[in-house]
Scaffold this motif. Structure first.
Motif: not given
Lengths: 255, 315
Positions: A17-23
């Motif tokens: 969703g809007s949660l970026e886990v890997l950047k």
């Protein structure tokens, strides 16, 4: 074909969703190397591991295993997601061991190990049986082949899970916190099996909290936090001489 | 005596049982010989006469065939319902909605009268006649194969469809609950080994889901044995209850006939319950006494505020 890189991750991004886990993760693991991934919970290390065999779809970047793009096909400079069958084919050569073992409770230990080679690779049953028995012997469970997973301890179950993954003759093994669900006195037996694997030259990516294991067995250690690789290097360097404040803070808590 | 209340209760029950047996044995209006031995001169007891036995066969056949439709279609609908494809899951939803909302009795009557809608039933092109007209062909109907509707959709087939299609809606919900009860880690592990979606379902998820699915399915089968009596309204005559009613109408004997029906239904359901026991034992593999004991131990630990071993937290 054996590539000089067993795993290569380039700028891997993953969001729920809007949660970026890997950047933007970059990583190279060479054949025969053991790469340990360390980091606080929520740092994205398990998610990254699950991207390597396409259990999670990545949103950007690319992952190659043994020189082959995982989950996608490149055509005309664009990536197209592979169909279910092609992804399944790629997964055959990537073994995975889970935190909670995930053995099939309705099958005996032996059937758990034999299931995939027989059904997925359609190998001859007799041959798979011999191989499975010797694998179970190797993880120290030759006595338990007829038991059901529910009758085994956690450590024994995890060793069966390792044998089950090995039965597919993978070129890469992924371990997702393999000892985190175990009672402390059962951790050693699982780590011993993993050490043996490493000595036999298996390429492994291990998400773990076992600093001792990382130091002793790992060829490479990466420390992740907040979806990025904060620091990487040889385990000895990173553990004894961390360069980053976050690494230092984490290590001071777990050591 | 250590438990006086228990002994009093036992005494009361003993008296009630004795009264019931006394009723069965001494009240000759049950007419046991009518039921078991001879209901008319030279004929067998009503339970065992030819038409009633045929009706029994019909009831068994109807139960088996409609449950086969119900279970088969139910699995398909459950899988559709759980599909990520919106269209498939909505079709499944609408199906379950409709067939659960309509009473079986109404369905039975409806299916008995569906042949009013069509003269013939067959496979062909939709709008075949209209397309034919478009190309100037008057006799064209686009049918490949068809039979008379009243032949196909009457009696047994109509009853079977009414019960089977309705059952599929209930079975779909049971199967869905079963599939959803399986830990996601199971299909993840299977997928990670390279299994296809079909293999995961067939080899890993469904066999485990069966443990959850079997007991309510046993319920459904037993309910179906009894619901077959509804097809008398289709009308289907090839059925136990209808046949016994016929005897009752012919002989003006009411109660013994009802008792005969009751006994047959009891026998059928007893057989099914025994079968269920063995099926449950089969799918309970791997969940034997040792595993159960361990689970109980774990539950006790949790109750006492101890830690749960073997269940880790996700990342």
């Amino acid at each position: 074909m054996t590539a000089t890189e067993m795993v290569r991750a380039d700028n891997v991004h993953k969001s729920f969703g809007s949660l970026e886990v890997l950047k933007g993760i970059d990583l190279v693991v060479k054949p025969g190397e053991v790469c340990c991934v360390l980091g606080p919970s929520g740092s994205g290390k398990s998610t990254f591991l699950r991207c390597i065999n396409h259990l999670e779809k990545i949103n950007a970047g690319r992952i190659l295993v043994d020189g082959e793009l995982v989950g996608y096909r490149e055509r005309g400079g664009k990536l197209h997601e592979l169909g279910e069958k092609d992804v399944a084919k790629q997964r055959r050569s990537i073994g995975m061991v889970f935190q909670r073992f995930n053995l099939f409770p309705h099958m005996t230990v032996l059937d758990n190990v034999m299931e995939a080679p027989c059904r997925v690779k359609r190998e001859s049953k007799a041959e798979v049986r011999d191989r499975s028995l010797s694998l179970l012997e190797r993880v120290g469970l030759g006595e338990k082949v007829g038991n059901y997973p529910g009758q085994l301890s956690g450590g024994q179950q995890q060793r069966v899970a390792i044998a089950r993954a090995l039965a597919m003759r993978p070129k890469l093994m992924l371990f997702d916190e393999p000892t985190s669900a175990l009672d402390p006195e059962l951790v050693g037996e699982v780590l011993d099996v993993m050490k043996g694997l490493a000595q036999d030259g298996m390429t492994m990516v291990v998400v773990t909290h076992e600093i001792g294991f990382a130091r002793e067995v790992g060829d490479k250690l990466i420390f992740m936090d907040g979806g990025v690789v904060v620091e990487q290097g040889t385990p000895r360097d990173v553990i004894t001489n961390p360069q980053h404040e976050r690494t230092r803070a984490f290590l001071s808590k777990v050591l | 005596m250590r438990h006086p209340a228990r002994w009093v209760g036992l005494g009361v029950i003993a008296i009630l049982v004795a009264m019931f047996v006394h009723l069965l044995v001494t009240n000759d209006r049950f007419r046991w010989s009518f039921i078991f031995l001879e209901y008319q001169d030279g004929k067998r007891g009503v339970m065992f006469t030819e038409p009633v036995l045929n009706g029994l066969r019909g009831t068994i056949l109807l139960t088996i065939s409609s449950m086969a439709i119900g279970i088969g279609l139910g699995i398909v609908i459950a899988i559709m319902r759980l599909s990520e494809n919106r269209i498939l899951s909505s079709v499944a939803f609408v199906y379950t909605w409709f067939f659960r909302a309509v009473p079986r009795l109404v369905l039975a009557v409806l299916f008995g009268n569906l042949n009013i809608l069509w003269e013939r039933i067959g496979f062909g092109l939709p709008f075949g006649t209209q397309i034919g007209k478009l190309f100037g062909l008057d006799g064209f109907d686009g049918q490949f194969y068809s039979i008379k509707a009243s032949d196909l959709l009457a009696g047994f087939v109509a009853g079977m469809l009414a019960l089977g299609l309705s059952e599929a809606a209930y079975m779909a919900e049971i199967v869905r609950a079963g599939i959803q009860s399986i830990d996601e880690g199971q299909s993840e592990a299977a997928v990670a080994l390279g299994m296809s979606r079909g293999q995961v379902l067939r080899r890993v998820v469904l066999p485990q889901a069966m443990r959850v699915i079997v007991p309510p399915t046993g319920n459904e089968i037993i309910a179906m044995v009894k619901d077959t009596s509804l097809v008398a309204f289709v009308p289907v005559t090839f059925e136990l209850w209808f046949q016994l009613q016929q005897v009752s109408a012919r002989t003006f004997v009411v109660l013994p006939v009802i008792v005969a029906a009751l006994i047959w239904y009891l026998i059928l359901c007893t057989v099914l319950m025994v079968a269920q026991f063995f099926v449950e034992r089969h799918f309970g593999k791997g969940y034997g006494a040792a595993a159960k004991a361990r689970q109980r131990l774990r539950d006790i630990q949790v109750e006492q505020g101890g830690r749960i071993t073997g269940v880790g937290e996700g990342p």
